[in-house]
Scaffold this active site. Structure first.
Site, PDB file in Angstrom:
ATOM      1  N   VAL F  77      46.570  42.653  44.688  1.00  0.00           N
ATOM      2  CA  VAL F  77      45.551  41.628  44.379  1.00  0.00           C
ATOM      3  C   VAL F  77      45.047  41.576  42.777  1.00  0.00           C
ATOM      4  O   VAL F  77      44.496  42.642  42.601  1.00  0.00           O
ATOM      5  CB  VAL F  77      44.564  41.709  45.441  1.00  0.00           C
ATOM      6  CG1 VAL F  77      43.619  40.234  45.180  1.00  0.00           C
ATOM      7  CG2 VAL F  77      45.034  41.395  46.799  1.00  0.00           C
ATOM      8  N   CYS F  78      45.377  40.602  42.106  1.00  0.00           N
ATOM      9  CA  CYS F  78      44.580  40.603  40.845  1.00  0.00           C
ATOM     10  C   CYS F  78      43.151  40.623  40.803  1.00  0.00           C
ATOM     11  O   CYS F  78      42.301  40.004  41.381  1.00  0.00           O
ATOM     12  CB  CYS F  78      45.003  39.353  39.972  1.00  0.00           C
ATOM     13  SG  CYS F  78      44.280  39.401  38.379  1.00  0.00           S
TER      14      CYS F  78
END
Lengths: 119, 100, 128, 100, 128, 119
Positions: F77-78
């Site tokens: 997940v960024c």
């Protein structure tokens, strides 16, 4: 005049949220009333209290909370749409409350105008 | 009735969908990415010029400015409003339909 | 526009507008929840299907193929909830090669010009 | 190259955008709401029939089934694949471009 | 497609495709973060602007009018990051009444047919 | 063959997420490897552990977690996109991890094919 506002999308991804906010501000500045902002579909993501944008970016969640604090605007988040998307009491920011979809219809009945902002 | 359209007419069909169903004389406000529809000189400008004769078309100024179009030439018959003007239109036109 | 009943309560003309195809996005499903709720408020509720929204009523949907819920059955239940004003735009059907026989429920098919007039008379228009 | 398109051609310009840039003989897979583009009998069917002569066009079966189109007539030259077939196409065609 | 360098590392042809207008959605902003990061990996990075994506490069943007960040300045910094292969499709500009003089940075304007060939030669295509 | 997958949108609102998942499952079933699923833009909302869809609906978040558990697929997940949207360590589901955008580019380099699913 009384306005109800429906927000269909989440913050950052769609400008719809920004337009809804600017519209609400402008309506209040014109002396109108904003009865309720109802968050449905991905709109429920507007309520995330963990949202922490960069310092030079607008803070959309905090901005809604401030609108509620300063003008008593009711920020209503749909419980069913929220549950699907992980937006529950555990994560909502000040000024938001979780409630049923019926409150959208009620707002439509009580308001003189219902505005919809979405994708 | 006030109709709002918020998507670029180059990308989506919402402006076209609105133009097909708005009754003559209705108000149409172009917001967000729909402001590109108000520009003169594009391949869609003729259609918009014609629409502006049948409908009361306006465009949201802050959305033009954000996109570098504050001083761009608009098609004839289109009025620029700010957020306050948006509120006034919504108040004046009886009811509102957002074409999403 | 809205009518004041003899007992002083307000009845408004609501329209819930469906312009999007089902399954590709969640709108069709969550709009349906909105329609069901709206039926509980004694308002004059209209449901309109136009453009890609007419695909929502296509017969034979099997969203199980995508592990999704088949909510197209719910359209059949609308009448039981008192939602009877369901309008489908004829031109939208024709453009997509659809006819009334392809739909899950009997509906009133109206011309685009009539849809336009109907929309123009609404007090509250909810779109997605 | 494999191109994927996922939006209804009645609503968005992504299929058109893809058709304008795909090189002759490229593979195009219609998924999600783009499967409506593969149907015979719509106002867009002629354009798709012509596209299917220039490109290797396929459509995702589960997306057809979900939408009630499992047995619907498709335009000539379009092949139906399942998710495994999607994977095979991606593996076979060198690289993949999603038109969003 | 990808080249093996003499030291054994792989260099791939990446293309980051911009087809969406700025501000109406967040894609243009977050794609730009992707472009900046990609520049750190010693790959053959290409950035393409076509369709409504060309609006991202329009001169004179003042998103402050929407309380939004003006990231159009960042395009001018791309060259400093080593991102030099920036292509804009001529037909997309013309359809929108735009010319090179309307853009924030000097770019290579290429014809649609050349854009098509360029895309076809990529190893990784990132779109938003 | 090694696949990298980029997911641009959140769950429920867009089928893109479902297609990405079905593609990943099918790739694994074909004997391929899925190196990484990277969540960017609203895609970060796929990681919400509070997501609680109705009993008769697919549970998208849990389904991703299971994919990670069963097949060791890396669910990345960024961090920057997540921060904006309130998706932080505090709310992520099992199998997801928060990381930098560079991991998307790395995945693109390491994988034989990079797939993008979005709106």
């Amino acid at each position: 005049m009384k306005f109800a506002i429906l927000v269909n999308e989440g913050p950052f991804n769609h400008q719809a949220v920004d337009t809804a906010y600017q519209f609400a501000r402008a309506a209040l500045a014109r002396g109108h009333e904003v009865l309720r902002v109802f968050f449905y579909y991905d709109g429920v993501h507007n309520a995330h209290r963990h949202s922490a944008p960069q310092a030079d970016e607008r803070n959309i969640v905090a901005r809604w909370s401030k609108l509620a604090e300063e003008h008593g605007v009711d920020l209503a988040v749909c419980v069913a749409a929220g549950l699907r998307r992980g937006v529950t009491e555990a994560v909502i920011a000040p000024g938001f409350r979780i409630t049923g979809l019926g409150q959208l219809i009620e707002a439509g009945i009580d308001a003189d105008r219902t505005m919809v902002f979405g994708d | 009735m006030l109709h709002t359209v918020n998507k670029s007419p180059f990308e989506r069909n919402t402006l076209e969908a609105c133009l097909k169903r708005a009754v003559p004389g209705a108000a149409i406000l172009l917001i967000e990415d729909a402001v590109y529809a108000a520009l003169a000189g594009t391949t869609l400008a003729d259609a918009m010029t014609s629409a502006a004769q049948r409908f009361e078309v306006s465009v949201l100024g802050p959305d033009l400015a954000a996109r570098g179009l504050e001083n761009a030439a608009l098609v004839e018959g289109v009025t620029v409003v700010d957020y306050g003007g948006f509120v006034d239109l919504a108040a004046a036109k009886g009811s509102v339909q957002a074409w999403l | 526009m809205n009518e004041q009943d003899t007992d002083g309560t307000v009845t408004k003309r609501f329209m819930i507008v469906n312009r999007k195809a089902p399954h590709g996005t969640v709108y069709a499903l969550e709009v349906l929840e909105m329609v069901l709720i709206s039926a509980m408020f004694d308002q004059d509720v209209h449901v309109a299907f136009l453009d890609d929204g007419v695909w929502q009523l296509r017969r034979g949907q099997m969203p199980g193929a995508l592990e999704m819920k088949d909510f197209s059955k719910t359209y059949r239940a609308l009448e039981g909830y008192g939602v009877e004003k369901i309008y489908v735009e004829g031109e939208s059907l024709a453009e997509r090669g659809l006819s009334e026989q392809d739909l899950v429920i009997p509906v009133e098919v109206i011309a685009r010009a009539d849809m336009a007039r109907l929309m123009d008379g609404m007090d509250v228009v909810l779109t997605a």
